[in-house]
Scaffold this motif. Structure first.
Motif, PDB file in Angstrom:
ATOM      1  N   ILE A 175       0.842  -1.214   0.000  1.00 11.58           N
ATOM      2  CA  ILE A 175       0.000   0.000   0.000  1.00 11.58           C
ATOM      3  C   ILE A 175       0.872   1.256   0.000  1.00 11.58           C
ATOM      4  O   ILE A 175       0.634   2.204  -0.751  1.00 11.58           O
ATOM      5  CB  ILE A 175      -0.938  -0.009   1.227  1.00 11.58           C
ATOM      6  N   THR A 176       1.891   1.253   0.842  1.00 14.72           N
ATOM      7  CA  THR A 176       2.752   2.440   0.989  1.00 14.72           C
ATOM      8  C   THR A 176       3.531   2.727  -0.281  1.00 14.72           C
ATOM      9  O   THR A 176       3.709   3.889  -0.678  1.00 14.72           O
ATOM     10  CB  THR A 176       3.739   2.237   2.158  1.00 14.72           C
ATOM     11  N   LEU A 177       4.012   1.671  -0.949  1.00 17.20           N
ATOM     12  CA  LEU A 177       4.866   1.842  -2.128  1.00 17.20           C
ATOM     13  C   LEU A 177       4.075   1.905  -3.434  1.00 17.20           C
ATOM     14  O   LEU A 177       4.663   1.858  -4.518  1.00 17.20           O
ATOM     15  CB  LEU A 177       5.877   0.695  -2.200  1.00 17.20           C
ATOM     16  N   ILE A 266       1.833  11.429  -0.065  1.00 18.61           N
ATOM     17  CA  ILE A 266       0.719  10.490  -0.259  1.00 18.61           C
ATOM     18  C   ILE A 266       1.080   9.126   0.327  1.00 18.61           C
ATOM     19  O   ILE A 266       0.258   8.467   0.983  1.00 18.61           O
ATOM     20  CB  ILE A 266       0.379  10.360  -1.762  1.00 18.61           C
ATOM     21  N   GLY A 267       2.331   8.692   0.118  1.00 13.87           N
ATOM     22  CA  GLY A 267       2.783   7.428   0.691  1.00 13.87           C
ATOM     23  C   GLY A 267       2.733   7.449   2.208  1.00 13.87           C
ATOM     24  O   GLY A 267       2.321   6.468   2.849  1.00 13.87           O
ATOM     25  N   THR A 268       3.114   8.580   2.804  1.00  9.03           N
ATOM     26  CA  THR A 268       3.071   8.714   4.268  1.00  9.03           C
ATOM     27  C   THR A 268       1.636   8.658   4.765  1.00  9.03           C
ATOM     28  O   THR A 268       1.324   7.991   5.792  1.00  9.03           O
ATOM     29  CB  THR A 268       3.727  10.047   4.699  1.00  9.03           C
ATOM     30  N   LEU A 272      -0.078   6.001   7.384  1.00 10.67           N
ATOM     31  CA  LEU A 272      -0.768   6.412   8.603  1.00 10.67           C
ATOM     32  C   LEU A 272      -2.215   5.899   8.629  1.00 10.67           C
ATOM     33  O   LEU A 272      -2.706   5.434   9.670  1.00 10.67           O
ATOM     34  CB  LEU A 272      -0.767   7.943   8.712  1.00 10.67           C
ATOM     35  N   ASN A 273      -2.881   5.985   7.479  1.00 13.92           N
ATOM     36  CA  ASN A 273      -4.297   5.577   7.416  1.00 13.92           C
ATOM     37  C   ASN A 273      -4.458   4.075   7.668  1.00 13.92           C
ATOM     38  O   ASN A 273      -5.141   3.651   8.602  1.00 13.92           O
ATOM     39  CB  ASN A 273      -4.866   5.968   6.065  1.00 13.92           C
ATOM     40  N   PHE A 274      -3.803   3.279   6.837  1.00 12.14           N
ATOM     41  CA  PHE A 274      -3.983   1.829   6.949  1.00 12.14           C
ATOM     42  C   PHE A 274      -3.218   1.272   8.153  1.00 12.14           C
ATOM     43  O   PHE A 274      -3.697   0.355   8.830  1.00 12.14           O
ATOM     44  CB  PHE A 274      -3.518   1.148   5.662  1.00 12.14           C
ATOM     45  N   GLY A 275      -2.033   1.837   8.427  1.00  6.34           N
ATOM     46  CA  GLY A 275      -1.267   1.368   9.580  1.00  6.34           C
ATOM     47  C   GLY A 275      -1.932   1.722  10.887  1.00  6.34           C
ATOM     48  O   GLY A 275      -1.929   0.922  11.848  1.00  6.34           O
ATOM     49  N   GLY A 276      -2.521   2.943  10.949  1.00 11.32           N
ATOM     50  CA  GLY A 276      -3.216   3.357  12.182  1.00 11.32           C
ATOM     51  C   GLY A 276      -4.386   2.441  12.504  1.00 11.32           C
ATOM     52  O   GLY A 276      -4.617   2.074  13.676  1.00 11.32           O
ATOM     53  N   THR A 296       8.429   5.852   5.066  1.00  9.53           N
ATOM     54  CA  THR A 296       7.770   6.554   3.952  1.00  9.53           C
ATOM     55  C   THR A 296       8.359   7.944   3.745  1.00  9.53           C
ATOM     56  O   THR A 296       8.428   8.447   2.620  1.00  9.53           O
ATOM     57  CB  THR A 296       6.258   6.689   4.208  1.00  9.53           C
ATOM     58  N   ILE A 297       8.780   8.560   4.854  1.00 10.32           N
ATOM     59  CA  ILE A 297       9.459   9.859   4.742  1.00 10.32           C
ATOM     60  C   ILE A 297      10.882   9.660   4.234  1.00 10.32           C
ATOM     61  O   ILE A 297      11.345  10.351   3.318  1.00 10.32           O
ATOM     62  CB  ILE A 297       9.477  10.570   6.111  1.00 10.32           C
ATOM     63  N   GLN A 298      11.559   8.673   4.827  1.00 10.88           N
ATOM     64  CA  GLN A 298      12.969   8.445   4.488  1.00 10.88           C
ATOM     65  C   GLN A 298      13.136   7.852   3.089  1.00 10.88           C
ATOM     66  O   GLN A 298      14.116   8.122   2.413  1.00 10.88           O
ATOM     67  CB  GLN A 298      13.597   7.515   5.537  1.00 10.88           C
ATOM     68  N   PHE A 299      12.161   7.053   2.648  1.00 12.91           N
ATOM     69  CA  PHE A 299      12.268   6.397   1.349  1.00 12.91           C
ATOM     70  C   PHE A 299      12.314   7.423   0.217  1.00 12.91           C
ATOM     71  O   PHE A 299      13.037   7.243  -0.769  1.00 12.91           O
ATOM     72  CB  PHE A 299      11.079   5.444   1.143  1.00 12.91           C
ATOM     73  N   PHE A 300      11.534   8.494   0.364  1.00 16.53           N
ATOM     74  CA  PHE A 300      11.463   9.467  -0.719  1.00 16.53           C
ATOM     75  C   PHE A 300      12.574  10.508  -0.652  1.00 16.53           C
ATOM     76  O   PHE A 300      12.719  11.308  -1.576  1.00 16.53           O
ATOM     77  CB  PHE A 300      10.084  10.137  -0.740  1.00 16.53           C
ATOM     78  N   GLU A 301      13.367  10.462   0.414  1.00 18.18           N
ATOM     79  CA  GLU A 301      14.554  11.326   0.438  1.00 18.18           C
ATOM     80  C   GLU A 301      15.565  10.883  -0.619  1.00 18.18           C
ATOM     81  O   GLU A 301      16.018  11.711  -1.414  1.00 18.18           O
ATOM     82  CB  GLU A 301      15.182  11.331   1.838  1.00 18.18           C
ATOM     83  N   PRO A 302      15.937   9.585  -0.673  1.00 22.28           N
ATOM     84  CA  PRO A 302      16.818   9.172  -1.769  1.00 22.28           C
ATOM     85  C   PRO A 302      16.159   9.293  -3.139  1.00 22.28           C
ATOM     86  O   PRO A 302      16.843   9.512  -4.141  1.00 22.28           O
ATOM     87  CB  PRO A 302      17.141   7.710  -1.446  1.00 22.28           C
ATOM     88  N   VAL A 303      14.809   9.169  -3.188  1.00 21.16           N
ATOM     89  CA  VAL A 303      14.126   9.365  -4.468  1.00 21.16           C
ATOM     90  C   VAL A 303      14.331  10.796  -4.943  1.00 21.16           C
ATOM     91  O   VAL A 303      14.598  11.048  -6.122  1.00 21.16           O
ATOM     92  CB  VAL A 303      12.623   9.046  -4.335  1.00 21.16           C
TER      93      VAL A 303
END
Length: 607
Positions: A175-177, A266-268, A272-276, A296-303
């Motif tokens: 879902i996140t990715l 959007i990934g974050t 939060l929605n499904f994980g919460g 989700t925050i850290q993944f898009f930093e290298p992106v």
């Protein structure tokens, strides 16, 4: 001039181009490998930190215990220490690669500039070349070294995060990715836009560099013609074009990065929605949710970093294409493989195998046309015996300089052949001819440094005694020793601290120091005063003795003693003979000489 010579390149990242470029990166493959290993470590540890934080929440915060905290803290501290060491290594190695590659490519480019034919410089401004040798090479080396740092770090970190996310919760990871596919589509769309924009910026940058060079070198002309306002207006228009193109390129790049940020957000929100909901239903631990949110925050930093690298890589390809269009430029005048194997080339001459030059020269049915089709010479024939002095006379554009340039092999005949000592000079290396050539220009060029340095350029192995002898031979010694520092006097940039006559005498001394078999004087007395001309006339008489020489004459008084005078008009020889023979013919040369003689007499009377 710049636009005429600027090539058009592919509209997308050319992987085959970068593959060929790896040849220049080969000397640094060890450093690239070490740097890649270091960045793998950096990326993996950066991805492990959120996992450690999540574990700390689940094992210590949620359970309300400190059991095992000491061991956890030691592990965490070791990771921080390793990361600090990695940071030192990556900065050190990436810096070494950046400076080393810039040095190597610049050296290769400068070497190529030394062997390119004069025709290459005919329609290329100095600034056009400087932009490639400076800013383009800097951009290229910087992107390759630091781009590798960010690329390996980003890829390693993303792979590590994906592996950890799927190992923790497959459904939430998917879902996140889910934002990655649209990210890929957007990246492909922006590729062409960014590359095209940066190519235009680099092209205008070359024109600005060229304008800088022309305005600085022509400062005196600007002052005398009162062109300051016009020059400023022209340069303002050029820099304005650079500004507009740069802004456009930045806007395109700036649109790309916010889209990446939006997709990351959007990934974050999905995490939060499904994980919460999963945390509330006790199907997911609170620590795992924190890990996913952080990822989700850290993944898009290298992106984002990879997106920036992508834009930089496109800009760097524009620079690389321009640099290697110079390095890979075909030589218009090139020695054959057989000649190079036997006699060597400019950078690796085999002087021990070179034949000596006696100085017999023959033009046989020589014709020459420039690339634009303009024909300058047609079926030109001339035989020169060793030691003879040939003078070339004629109006501007008649073909005098072309004959000399063909003799020096700065250009080659389009038809016919030129023989030196009975052998086609194409069967000898260019450097062999140039080593035996003394050339004095109408406007002599001196390099920054001392008088001694400039004379010694003619023969780097010459002793101080040789330099003094050459200076005495050309009547330069007397004025040199009267200067404050004598032979150690600084000449300034282009020799601007000396008079035109002094520069001319130094250029004579430099040419004589080579002990050339063939001498060329290209209107060497046209820009000097009468007194200095008399000194140089005496110099010419001494210097040319026993050498085959060609004189392009503006002042006809300098060629009275020539063995043969050729009067040239529109590429054709219309009169041939000695000074007295041509005067007796009372033809074109007679009228030319008489008019010039009258003008000089009038000038002397007025003075």
């Amino acid at each position: 001039m710049e636009d005429m010579q600027e090539k058009e390149y592919s509209e997308k990242i050319d992987l085959s181009f970068w593959k060929n470029f790896l040849v220049y990166a080969k000397p640094y493959k060890k450093y690239f490998f070490i740097l890649a290993l270091v960045m793998v470590g950096v990326g993996a540890i950066d991805a492990i930190f959120p996992l450690m934080n999540g574990k700390a929440i689940d094992d210590f915060v949620m359970k309300g215990t400190t059991n095992g905290l000491k061991t956890f803290a030691i592990k965490y501290g070791l990771l921080v220490l390793i990361q600090a060491i990695n940071a030192w290594f990556l900065i050190s190695i990436a810096g070494r690669i950046e400076t080393g590659m810039a040095y190597d490519i610049r050296k290769i480019g400068f070497e190529k500039l030394q062997v390119l034919s004069l025709s290459y410089y005919d329609n290329r401004a100095v600034g056009w070349l400087m932009a490639r040798m400076t800013s383009d090479i800097n951009r290229l080396s910087e992107t390759l070294s630091w781009g590798l740092v960010d690329f390996v770090w980003g890829v390693t970190m993303m792979i590590t995060i994906i592996v950890i996310m799927f190992s923790l919760n497959v459904k939430l990871a998917l879902i996140t990715l889910s934002v990655i596919p649209p990210l890929a589509i957007i990246s492909v769309y922006f590729q062409q836009k960014i590359l095209t924009a940066y190519r235009k910026v680099r092209k205008i940058n070359s024109r600005i560099t060229g304008a800088f060079n022309e305005d600085i070198s022509g400062a005196k002309t600007t002052k005398t013609l009162v062109r300051e306002e016009q020059n400023l207006e022209e340069f303002t228009n050029l820099t304005g074009e650079m500004r507009d193109s740069s802004v456009k390129a930045v806007i395109i790049s700036s649109l790309y990065l916010p889209i990446i940020l939006l997709l990351g957000s959007i990934g974050t929100s999905l995490a939060l929605n499904f994980g919460g909901k999963s945390v509330l239903s006790n199907t997911l631990s609170y620590g795992t949710l924190v890990i996913f949110v952080n990822y989700t925050i850290q993944f898009f930093e290298p992106v984002r970093e990879l997106a920036a690298i992508f834009a930089e890589l496109q800009s760097a390809q524009a620079s690389a294409e321009r640099v290697f269009s110079l390095i890979n430029e075909d030589l218009e005048i090139e020695d054959s493989i057989e000649v190079i194997e036997k006699y060597g080339d400019f950078m690796n001459p085999k002087k021990e195998d070179w034949p000596s030059i006696n100085g017999e020269i023959e033009f046989k049915n020589v014709s020459f046309s420039y690339k634009n089709g303009e024909e300058v010479l047609e079926n030109f024939n001339l035989h020169v015996n060793p030691g003879e002095t040939i003078a070339l006379v004629g109006e501007t554009g008649s073909g005098k300089s072309t004959i000399v340039n063909l003799l020096c092999r700065f250009y080659e005949p389009t038809k016919g052949e030129i023989l030196i000592d009975g052998v086609d000079y194409k069967k000898r290396p260019q450097v062999w001819l140039h080593e035996n050539l003394g050339y004095v220009l109408q406007s002599p060029h001196l390099f920054s440094g001392t008088i001694k340095d400039n004379i010694k350029y003619g023969n780097l192995e010459a002793s101080e005694l040789d330099i003094i002898r050459a200076s005495k031979l050309v009547n330069a010694h007397d004025f040199i020793v009267e200067l404050h520092d004598g032979y150690d006097t600084e000449v300034g940039e282009g020799g601007n601290l000396l008079s035109t006559g002094q520069k001319q005498l130094i250029s004579f001394a430099r040419a004589v120091l080579r002990n050339p078999k063939i001498f060329v004087l290209d209107e060497a007395t046209s820009s000097i005063d009468t007194e200095t001309e008399k000194i140089i006339q005496d110099t010419i008489h001494k210097v040319l003795k026993g050498r085959t020489s060609f004189i392009i004459a503006h002042r006809l008084s300098t060629i009275k003693n020539a063995d043969k005078i050729l009067v040239i008009k529109k590429g054709q020889v219309i009169e041939v003979g000695t000074h007295h023979e041509l005067l007796n013919k009372k033809g074109y040369y007679y009228r030319l000489y008489t008019n010039q003689f009258i003008r000089e007499q009038e000038r002397e009377i007025l003075n």
